[in-house]
Design a protein around this motif. Structure first.
Motif, mmCIF file in Angstrom:
data_model
loop_
_atom_site.group_PDB
_atom_site.id
_atom_site.type_symbol
_atom_site.label_atom_id
_atom_site.label_comp_id
_atom_site.label_asym_id
_atom_site.label_seq_id
_atom_site.Cartn_x
_atom_site.Cartn_y
_atom_site.Cartn_z
ATOM 1 N N GLU A 237 0.832 -1.208 0.000
ATOM 2 C CA GLU A 237 0.000 0.000 0.000
ATOM 3 C C GLU A 237 0.868 1.260 0.000
ATOM 4 N N GLN A 238 1.952 1.229 0.750
ATOM 5 C CA GLN A 238 2.855 2.374 0.786
ATOM 6 C C GLN A 238 3.528 2.589 -0.563
ATOM 7 N N LEU B 142 2.336 1.629 -3.528
ATOM 8 C CA LEU B 142 1.316 2.119 -4.463
ATOM 9 C C LEU B 142 1.062 3.609 -4.252
ATOM 10 N N GLU B 143 0.995 4.028 -3.002
ATOM 11 C CA GLU B 143 0.790 5.447 -2.693
ATOM 12 C C GLU B 143 1.985 6.277 -3.164
ATOM 13 N N ALA B 144 3.197 5.783 -2.927
ATOM 14 C CA ALA B 144 4.396 6.498 -3.369
ATOM 15 C C ALA B 144 4.411 6.638 -4.886
ATOM 16 N N ARG B 145 4.023 5.594 -5.591
ATOM 17 C CA ARG B 145 3.974 5.672 -7.061
ATOM 18 C C ARG B 145 2.946 6.700 -7.512
ATOM 19 N N ARG B 146 1.769 6.691 -6.871
ATOM 20 C CA ARG B 146 0.724 7.666 -7.235
ATOM 21 C C ARG B 146 1.207 9.097 -7.020
ATOM 22 N N ASP B 147 1.984 9.293 -5.939
ATOM 23 C CA ASP B 147 2.457 10.632 -5.587
ATOM 24 C C ASP B 147 3.781 11.001 -6.251
ATOM 25 N N ASP C 19 6.626 9.740 -5.490
ATOM 26 C CA ASP C 19 7.554 9.842 -4.370
ATOM 27 C C ASP C 19 8.603 8.727 -4.452
ATOM 28 N N THR D 276 10.472 7.651 -1.038
ATOM 29 C CA THR D 276 9.792 6.696 -0.162
ATOM 30 C C THR D 276 9.917 5.287 -0.719
ATOM 31 N N GLU D 277 9.724 5.150 -2.017
ATOM 32 C CA GLU D 277 9.859 3.831 -2.626
ATOM 33 C C GLU D 277 11.269 3.277 -2.425
#
Length: 138
Positions: free
Chosen positions: A52-53, A55-60, A62, A65-66
């Protein structure tokens, strides 16, 4: 850090955003089941959370973070390997048979590993590069 651990951590986190995520997860859980069965449930839950982290980093967009998540899994895998060096073969098998096939061809090329080793004695020099290299000496 062991090169197979570097590849495994990188490929694991990269595989988290693919359609083959479940097989990647199963491969890593199986590795833990073999190495530290008492931690399997915790690791399985953490893989879901980290996905989930990622996926969120990819969306943003970021990438930091990845990359931090990649480093975190590399460290965990390195700890497994230090505790039991015989796991190197099993980690390599998971990389070769589970994680690498889960990646898109472009990601396979991007996260591929390269290991170079050189030694020089006396006044010898060693020049190594993964690609282009220019050396200007006087």
């Amino acid at each position: 850090m062991d090169p197979i651990v570097v590849a495994a951590g990188t490929e694991l986190v990269t595989a988290m955003v693919t359609d083959a995520w479940q097989s990647a997860r199963d491969g890593v859980v199986a590795l833990w089941r073999k190495a530290r069965p008492e931690q399997v449930d915790v690791v399985d839950a953490e893989l879901v959370e980290v996905r989930e982290q990622v996926l969120e980093a990819r969306r943003d967009g970021d990438a930091d973070t990845e990359q931090a998540l990649v480093g975190s899994w590399q460290l965990r895998l390195q700890q497994l390997l230090r505790a039991d060096p015989s796991l190197a073969h099993e980690i390599k098998r998971v990389v070769d048979e589970v994680l690498t096939p889960a990646l898109e061809p472009a990601d396979q090329a991007r996260v591929g590993s390269l290991m170079m080793k050189a030694t020089a004695s006396g006044r010898g020099r060693v020049y190594q590069a993964g690609r282009d290299q220019t050396i200007n000496e006087k």
